[in-house]
Design an enzyme around this catalytic site. Structure first.
Site, PDB file in Angstrom:
ATOM      1  CD  GLU B 127       3.023 -31.567   7.271  1.00 15.50           C
ATOM      2  OE1 GLU B 127       1.770 -31.785   7.466  1.00 15.50           O
ATOM      3  OE2 GLU B 127       3.831 -32.171   7.307  1.00 15.50           O
ATOM      4  CB  THR B 158       9.810 -20.067  -1.478  1.00 10.79           C
ATOM      5  OG1 THR B 158       8.692 -19.389  -0.766  1.00 10.79           O
ATOM      6  CG2 THR B 158      10.734 -19.104  -2.094  1.00 10.79           C
ATOM      7  CD  GLN B 279       1.227  22.294   7.478  1.00  9.32           C
ATOM      8  OE1 GLN B 279       0.415  22.095   8.171  1.00  9.32           O
ATOM      9  NE2 GLN B 279       2.075  22.990   7.905  1.00  9.32           N
ATOM     10  CD  GLN B 336      -5.458   7.827   0.082  1.00 11.18           C
ATOM     11  OE1 GLN B 336      -5.666   6.580  -0.031  1.00 11.18           O
ATOM     12  NE2 GLN B 336      -6.422   8.965  -0.226  1.00 11.18           N
ATOM     13  CB  VAL B 337       1.561  10.002  -1.786  1.00  8.86           C
ATOM     14  CG1 VAL B 337       2.309  11.026  -2.440  1.00  8.86           C
ATOM     15  CG2 VAL B 337       1.567  10.067  -0.339  1.00  8.86           C
ATOM     16  N   GLY B 339      -2.535   8.954  -5.285  1.00  8.12           N
ATOM     17  CA  GLY B 339      -3.920   9.018  -5.827  1.00  8.12           C
ATOM     18  C   GLY B 339      -4.398   7.981  -6.712  1.00  8.12           C
ATOM     19  CD  GLU B 363      11.484 -17.056   6.263  1.00  8.57           C
ATOM     20  OE1 GLU B 363      12.148 -17.157   7.215  1.00  8.57           O
ATOM     21  OE2 GLU B 363      12.165 -17.301   5.200  1.00  8.57           O
TER      22      GLU B 363
END
Lengths: 265, 382, 325
Positions: B127, B158, B279, B336-337, B339, B363
């Protein structure tokens, strides 16, 4: 109508291909084998024919090793095939299409008066040999590159189209017949979840390799031997075409595709 | 849980879900996310394939799957689009109270239609005045002869605009808090039921969310689940069942983020080599992989406990909480990978972060999960 | 050595000349190459065949063959092979040739391989050959140890044999076997493919895709025209399908279809990673893009940088010219 579909488990499309230790064949380790490509179209076509003709049944057969063959047969049952036969072979046997056809023919057995459907070529070796070989073994006509099979009830005739060089051929035939399927003209169906659950419990007839060998005798060996399995070298960047005019660029490219790359049709 | 592998049956369910996710959901995911479009065609197809009412027993025409099976499916769906997945599994949440609290007649009359044709249902608990504190709900159920009269408002519902049935929790006396809560089900066309406008959300944009208002909505007493006052327990037991699949949903998001990031890292070059050879990137991917792996195992473990007849409260709270926090971390690192590209909507990873956020909230927020975890934990030492 | 003829519209198809070339090259100087024609009466086509570089021709002509498919001819071909007893039979790798290959392998009891791209010169012992598998993602080396072999070659892979000035002797025979069993497949019509739909994207051997560089939905027609000239399937990058220029079913890439055709032509596609993962396994990649620095050129085999609105129509015209339509 008696409809038989012959399918072959093949590596799923995304598989990273790797040669096995002997460098003669694909390394099956970790590879997921599925019902795919033209074979999927064959199953779809079989089911559509079954749905449009009264009293038809679809029997799916597959020749292959455990466990992939059983899985592919269950997938076909989940899609709606009525019965399944697994013609087993040892996992170290590397059969060719003719041997596969012999083994499937053995399993079909007896005088055959129905319709056999298969992919027009397998998704791995891509031979396009199986349908013709099976037709010759069953002593019934065969053709490949087929789509759009329709059964004309009153005359007992099958009509189909063949997608061949230059266009679409219309063909009419009675049964028996072996047909290699081109892609389906619509998307093949997906098995529903409850049918998948049911297919897990379906009975699958299994023909052991020993029984097939006993029937085939000296023919139970492949007529071709796989020697090498190679992957193409990694790409190193494009050969850039320098040109005077767009026409010149086009002519150079077509020549390169023809003579160097050998891909031009 | 000595066997961590899936059965062949589970593998074929996984394959079905994966195929559906790839062919039906993924191609629409970006568009639905951009437009906030609820893809009804995907919902119908999911229903046709039996991917919708996973928890309904086969006797009512459902799939009758266990929780591990459900989790395997939900993870695959969420890999393609978490928003659509939330809408696909909303029926499981909305119909679970009927499974838990309904009489055989109620189950037969309510559940069967959901399995014989396409319908959506919504679970109406939260609610505007309170989410986590379910005992404090304000929606009133006033007895009037052989009816109850319902007044109040539910939010964040939903599939609210698309549902034909609502399961609603309301109180006969707010003073008594959770002791007075009742569970009901009512058709959407009941007089006095109005659906609010669709919410504009940060993520889960393919899922449809709205408020649902009840103004003097009359419900036959026969639509009450269990006895008066059983509602709170039904709600909590429902969430015990559906919490674990949220762990699977979060795992699916995280796996998608890891997949995108790994594929990109192998292709993208900087300083003369693929970034996967740096790395800094390898460490990111390794951490992401650990999160994904742990999320999946925790989720399967919780589901397995519940499938084996145990309550699994601790396990399911750990799974939901860990997996949703992990999905945030993994989606964040995936951006982030990538970019700058990761920040662009043209690439699929920023959506994953927005989608993952909801899994920490709905939930049972992760704060509530931690309270539950602590309570279960400390009970063992007391 | 036997080469089986295939005619279309009464004319010898090009891949048969390639098969004759292979027969000559693997058989060595002393080899006899016999042409076999089984089909409807075709004096012009058989004449062409006899001048295609063969030592002799055996032709079995019969009117009923006109409307049959390869399986009806296979018995007659096999009957001739038993008499001529060659070591190797070469077929054109057309749909007819490949349909015939499997039947001949059984009826003539031979080893068989199709889509062959290389054959070692014949020597005592097994025949060694190479063929692409998995849509060109790998290559298979095969050995045919038997005494007889049926090989169907991949079209346009081998150079065609030079035509000979003198016609080889043609021995015409009347069909002896029942040519067309009752009820066997019969051709009832043919529609040329200009009007037909293109092949399916996922299975096509050539795919032509367009991207953002095509600029407008109307301009996309140049991509489709090139595809049609090549008998190729049309693909698109995500930019194109997201913009609604073309349906999402055409999308190639991470969230679309993965394709691995023999030839992939990327037009106005910069090569975003999301597209690349869907097509890098194509055997040969051609990129046409206005930006010479576009990442697509890193994965392509051949690149043309320049104005695609000039380059693509020129390429379409060149393809039509070369393919003769």
């Amino acid at each position: 109508m008696e409809i038989v579909v012959a399918v072959k488990p093949v590596p799923e499309a995304e598989t990273r291909l790797r040669p096995d230790a002997s460098h003669a064949s694909l390394d099956p380790e970790g590879v997921k084998f599925v019902l795919a490509g033209y074979d999927e179209s064959a199953v779809e076509q079989a089911l559509l024919l079954k749905e449009s003709t009264v009293g038809s049944r679809v029997r799916v057969l597959s020749f292959g090793p455990a466990p992939r063959t059983e899985e592919v047969l269950r997938a076909a049952v989940a899609l709606g095939c009525d019965s399944a036969t697994w013609v087993e072979h040892p996992s170290d046997l590397l059969p060719d299409a003719v041997l596969s056809a012999r083994c499937i023919a053995t399993a079909i057995a007896g005088p055959f008066s129905g319709l056999v459907l298969c992919g027009r070529q397998s998704g791995d070796e891509e031979g396009g040999i199986f349908a013709g070989a099976l037709g010759a073994l069953l002593k019934v006509p065969s053709l490949g590159y087929a789509t759009n099979l329709r059964w004309k009830e009153p005359r007992g005739q099958l009509t189909l189209q063949r997608s061949i060089e230059g266009g679409l051929e219309e063909v009419e035939s009675s049964l028996p017949l072996v047909v290699g399927l081109q892609q389906a003209w619509n998307d093949p169906r997906t098995a529903k979840l409850p049918n998948i659950l049911k297919s897990r419990k379906a009975a699958i007839e299994k023909i052991p390799w020993e029984a097939t060998v006993a029937t085939l005798g000296p023919h139970a060996i492949p007529g071709t031997v796989r020697r090498t399995f190679r992957l193409p070298p990694p790409r190193t960047g494009a050969k850039m075409i320098r040109y005077d005019s767009p026409q010149d660029a086009a002519a150079q490219l077509v020549r390169l595709l023809r003579e160097e790359a050998k891909v031009f049709p | 849980m000595p066997d961590f592998g899936l059965s062949e049956e589970q593998r074929s369910l996984q394959e079905l879900a994966r195929k559906f996710a790839r062919t039906e959901m993924a191609p629409r995911a970006a568009e639905c996310d951009r437009l906030g479009r609820f893809p009804e065609e995907v919902m119908r197809k999911a229903w046709e394939l039996g991917l919708m009412n996973l928890n309904i027993p086969t006797e009512y025409g459902g799939s009758g799957l266990g929780l591990v099976d459900q989790c395997v499916i939900v993870e695959e769906l969420a890999h393609a689009c978490a928003g659509m997945t939330t809408s696909v599994i909303a029926n499981c949440l909305a119909l679970e109270p009927i499974l838990l609290g309904g009489t055989p007649e109620q189950k037969q009359s309510v559940l069967t239609p959901f399995c014989s044709s396409y319908h959506l249902a919504s679970f109406c608990l939260t609610e505007p005045g309170g989410g986590s504190d379910a005992g404090a709900l304000q929606t009133r159920a006033t007895r009037d002869g052989d009816h109850y009269v319902l007044d109040g408002e539910k939010c964040f519902i939903t599939n609210g605009p698309h549902a034909s049935l609502y399961t609603v929790f309301a109180t006969t006396d707010p003073e008594l808090r959770h002791k007075s809560i009742c569970a009901f089900y009512l058709p959407r066309d009941t007089e006095g039921v109005t659906v609010g406008r669709e919410e504009e959300k940060m993520g889960h944009r393919a899922s449809s969310t709205s408020t649902v208002r009840f103004e003097k909505a009359r419900i036959p007493v026969a639509n009450r689940l269990g006895a008066e006052g059983d509602g709170f327990s039904i709600a909590m037991r429902t969430l015990d069942q559906t919490r674990t699949p949220i762990g699977a949903l979060a795992t699916g998001i995280a796996q998608a983020a890891l997949d995108h990031a790994s594929a990109y890292a192998l292709k993208r070059h900087t300083f003369g080599k693929p970034i996967s050879e740096h790395q800094a990137i390898q460490i990111k991917l390794a951490n992401m992989a650990q999160d994904v792996h742990a999320s999946r195992l925790l989720t399967w473990n919780a589901a397995w406990e519940i499938d084996h007849g145990r309550k699994g409260t601790l396990e399911s709270s750990i799974a939901k909480c860990f997996a949703s926090d992990a999905a945030m971390r993994v989606a964040d690192e995936a951006i982030q990978v990538f970019g700058g590209y990761g920040y662009m909507k043209e690439y699929p990873v920023e959506k994953l972060l927005r989608d993952a956020k909801l899994a920490q909230i709905y939930e049972g927020s992760n704060e509530i999960q931690r309270i539950v975890i602590a309570r279960e934990l400390l009970r063992r030492y007391a | 050595m036997v080469v089986v003829a295939e005619l279309r519209d009464g004319r010898l198809v090009e891949p048969v000349r390639e098969a004759i070339g292979v027969a000559r090259s693997i058989g060595g100087a002393g080899a006899t190459v016999i042409g076999v024609y089984v089909g409807p009466p075709a004096s012009e086509g058989v004449g062409e065949f006899s001048r295609a570089g063969l030592d002799r021709v055996v032709a079995v002509e019969g009117e009923p063959f006109a409307r049959t498919t390869s399986s009806a001819r296979a018995r007659t071909v096999a009957e001739l092979l038993r008499e001529l007893a060659p070591r190797v039979v070469l077929l054109a790798g057309t749909s007819e040739g490949r349909d015939l290959a499997g039947r001949l392998a059984v009826e003539w009891e031979a080893g068989v391989a199709t889509n062959v791209t290389a054959v070692e010169p014949l020597a005592p012992g097994p025949i060694q050959l190479t063929r692409p598998i998995f849509g060109g993602r790998a290559t298979q080396g095969l050995e045919l140890p038997g005494e007889r072999a049926v090989l169907a070659l991949r079209p346009h892979t081998f150079p065609p044999a030079a035509a000979s000035a003198d016609a080889a002797p043609v021995e015409r025979r009347a069909p002896t076997l029942p040519q067309v069993p009752v009820g066997a497949p019969t051709m009832t019509g043919f529609t040329a493919s200009a009007t037909g739909r293109g092949p399916d994207l996922a299975e096509a051997s050539i795919v032509v895709s367009g991207g953002r560089g095509v600029k407008t939905p109307e301009n996309f027609a140049i991509v489709e025209a090139l595809a049609e000239s090549l008998g190729a399937a049309v693909g698109a990058s995500r930019a194109v399908t997201d913009a609604g220029w073309r349906p999402s079913s055409l999308q190639v890439g991470q969230t679309g279809k993965s394709v691995s055709p023999q030839l992939y032509i990327a037009i106005g596609i910069s090569g975003a990673i999301q597209h690349l993962v869907g097509m890098v396994s194509s055997r040969v990649i051609v990129a046409i893009n206005s930006d010479a620095q576009a990442p697509i050129f890193k994965v392509a085999d051949y690149g043309i940088a320049g104005d695609l609105f000039q380059l693509v129509p020129a390429l379409t015209a060149e393809v039509r010219r070369v393919r003769g339509r």
